[in-house]
Design an enzyme around this catalytic site. Structure first.
Site: not given
Length: 694
Positions: A432, A500
């Site tokens: 990321e 998530h």
């Protein structure tokens, strides 16, 4: 794929014309030394400079590197010990000195520490905005390198052929996530990028052997595929010249990335305050014995320079520093009230970065939706908007994990790679920090990157790059900006879990310089996304997982020209008994909870900025305020709204400002547990009744 081979060769005999202007190099080394001396002996003790990092020992090779960055589309990004490179690129001494003193003008108008450089350089290679975090310079440089190939191969701009991106870092930075992420990006994409590693054997007080096994990153990477590796003595003018020339020529020749490790001494402490007590006296003496300045003098004497000319070069540099000091000290401190400017684009275009500085003009648009066709879900609405903007804007590109052939884990980008090609819609490595850092470099190079973070929780490794991107316009005083649209799915979907299903929108609202969108339905998603893609600021675009295919969130297509300005909320229900403020997946729940109550239900739609005026107008009329959000209660964005209402409408209230939120826990996985934790229609309705009956 050819494997890299480490090169550490003995120096050759002096070449009378190795491609360097040695007198110019000597001048800039003396200039760097004179600046260091002035700061250390006078300006720091007088507290006219608060942060000082000497470049002694690193200076000669840096100046030589700077003299090789002659392509107009080259770019370099360094770190706090990179001032010699900046001087070689053309930064005036008064700018370097005045910035270190925190005076008006310079790199940042006194907003950032003076060793964190930037240089738009209208006449050549820019110095991309440096960051205070170690290793944060690597992935934006990789982004610039990829932008070189994009401009050249996709946009057909031959002016980028032969350009390179150069990143500077110390040996300790080779342990950071940014270094390894950029290395992966550059080698897998075969980018024109030079990793320039200055190995002085220490990261502050920590020996390099704690950062890299054996203390030699070049040796450890000797079998790394698709990477040319060179290594040698950065204090020997002949050897450094040869290695620098070879490394730059390799990358310029389109052969792929290279890593050049040069060993150099750090002749002063990490910073002025560092006494280096962790080094033995023998080690310090050995460092001074390797000082490149006497070696440079000996080399120039060998080329015919006499003592008088050497002294004249030194005197010229000292005179330039004295003049720079006089001018810098005459500069005022910026007006304190000016420090709030340039957080966002305010109509004054930045000097560098973003598509608008490269001739972009937005297509026509309207703020009035013109619904057409059947209702579509948010997935379709977002995909269609991305597709249209990709067609209209060749500078735009999408990337992230699994967004290519798979079409994203939520199918938002399905089919886009097939239509626009792998150069414009592509998968990335699993980093990321690399995704966002690469986007920063691309944005600085005039592209419109649209990175995706696959789930909100996955953004944590990228937070340094996110913060650095958001603060860039402010900390460079509008010299640089890196506009992008960061797409990010958030929230629960059928079930939850700690990995998530996180929302935590307030994290990004609290990062200065980022606009934040949180649409609840397809129409708003279209308008906000199109507005973002045509904008001039970095924008976080939240896509709530539960709403992507939710029936309530479906709307007719609002038109190909529809844009929705940020900061404009919408009342989805109107009434006069209570004001309910919410966003995202909580909007339909609030509507259901208030179905037989005379209530204003306000969907904020954007959180930065948020429509304070609509909320306050409503609260002053209904005299009650309930804030509902999915995020945790403590420190959630609802607390900010509640504080503003209490500050500005307290005397209008007939009941306390209330919140319905998740408890302060991660999102539970089991659907029964999740349903209990997320604000339900029943819980929201109970709070409405309590406030209305107060």
């Amino acid at each position: 794929m050819a494997e890299a081979k480490a090169k550490s060769r003995p120096a050759k005999a002096a070449d009378p014309d190795p491609g360097f202007d040695w007198r110019r190099i000597a001048y800039f080394v003396h200039l760097s030394r004179a600046l260091d001396t002035l700061e250390e002996t006078e300006l720091v003790p007088q507290r006219k400079i608060l942060y000082q990092f000497s470049a002694r020992g690193h200076d000669m090779a840096q100046v030589m590197l700077g003299s090789l960055l002659t392509h107009r589309r080259d770019a370099a990004c360094g770190y706090y010990r990179s001032r010699p490179l900046l001087l070689a690129l053309g930064v005036p001494p008064v700018e370097a000195l005045g910035s270190n003193m925190g005076r008006a003008g310079g790199y940042s108008d006194g907003r950032d520490i003076g060793v964190v450089f930037n240089y738009p350089n209208p006449n050549g290679c820019p110095a991309l905005p440096m960051c205070g975090g170690v290793g944060a310079q690597y992935t934006p440089t990789a982004g610039w390198a990829q932008a070189i190939t994009y401009h050249r191969d996709v946009l057909g701009d031959e002016g980028y052929r032969g350009a390179i991106a150069v990143v500077l870092g110390g040996d300790a930075s080779c342990a950071t996530n940014g270094f390894w992420s950029a290395l992966t990006i550059a080698t897998t994409q075969q980018l024109p990028m030079l990793f320039y590693v200055e190995d002085n054997q220490y990261g502050i007080s920590v020996p390099s052997t704690y950062q890299t096994p054996g203390g030699d990153i070049a040796a450890n990477l000797s079998s790394f595929n698709n990477l040319e590796i060179l290594s040698g003595d950065g204090t020997d003018p002949v050897e450094a010249a040869r290695l620098l020339t070879e490394a730059v020529a390799y990358v310029r020749g389109g052969k792929g990335p290279a890593l050049l490790r040069l060993t150099v001494p750090r002749l002063e402490g990490h910073s002025f305050q560092d006494t280096q007590t962790y080094k033995s006296e023998d080690f310090v003496r050995s460092e001074w014995a390797r000082d490149p300045l006497p070696k440079l003098k000996a080399h120039l004497v060998g080329l015919g320079l006499d003592e008088a000319e050497w002294g004249s070069i030194a005197a010229d540099a000292e005179a330039a520093v004295a003049a720079a000091r006089e001018e810098a000290e005459a500069r005022p401190v910026a007006a304190p009230e000016s420090v709030t400017s340039h957080v966002f684009y305010d109509g004054e275009m930045q000097a560098f970065g973003g598509q608008w500085t490269r001739g972009y003009g937005a297509p026509r648009s309207t703020e009035t939706p013109r619904p057409e066709g059947q209702r579509i879900n948010m997935v379709t609405a977002i995909r269609r908007t991305l597709e249209q903007e990709l067609e209209a804007n060749p500078r735009m590109l999408l990337f992230g994990e699994d967004i290519g052939p798979k079409g994203g884990v939520h199918a938002v980008t399905l089919g886009l790679q097939d239509k626009f090609g792998i150069a414009r819609v592509f998968d990335t490595s699993l980093s990321e920090e690399g995704i966002i850092g690469r986007a920063v470099g691309m944005a600085l190079a005039g592209l419109m990157p649209v990175p995706e973070i696959q789930f909100r929780k996955y953004a944590e490794p990228a937070l340094e790059q996110i913060n650095d991107c958001g603060t860039m316009r402010w900390r460079t005083n509008n010299r640089f900006a890196a506009p992008m649209v960061l797409r990010m799915p958030v929230g629960f979907f059928k079930c939850g879990d700690p990995w998530h299903s996180q929302t935590n929108e307030v994290q990004f609202v609290h990062n200065p310089g980022w606009l934040v969108a949180a649409p609840s339905n397809a129409e708003d998603a279209v308008g906000l996304l199109r507005s973002a893609l045509r904008g001039n600021d970095p924008i976080v675009f939240f896509e709530h997982r539960a709403m992507l295919d939710d029936v309530w969130a479906r709307r007719p297509w609002p038109g190909d020209d529809y844009v929705l300005p940020f900061g404009r909320a919408k009342k989805t229900r109107e009434g006069d008994a209570i004001t309910i403020v919410t966003w995202g997946a909580m909007v339909p729940r609030c509507e259901a909870a208030a179905k037989d109550v005379s209530a204003d239900v306000i969907d904020l739609r954007t959180l930065m900025p948020w429509d304070k005026e609509m909320v306050l107008e409503s609260v002053r009329r209904t005299r009650r305020c309930l804030i509902v959000h999915e995020d945790l209660r403590t420190g959630g964005f609802g607390a900010e709204i509640a504080a503003v209402v209490a500050d500005e409408a307290f005397l209008d209230l007939d009941a306390p400002v209330a919140r319905v939120t998740m408890p302060d826990i991660p999102s539970p996985h089991n659907p029964t547990l999740l349903d209990w934790a997320v604000p339900s229609v029943a819980v929201i309705r109970a709070k409405i009744d309590e406030l209305v009956g107060f």
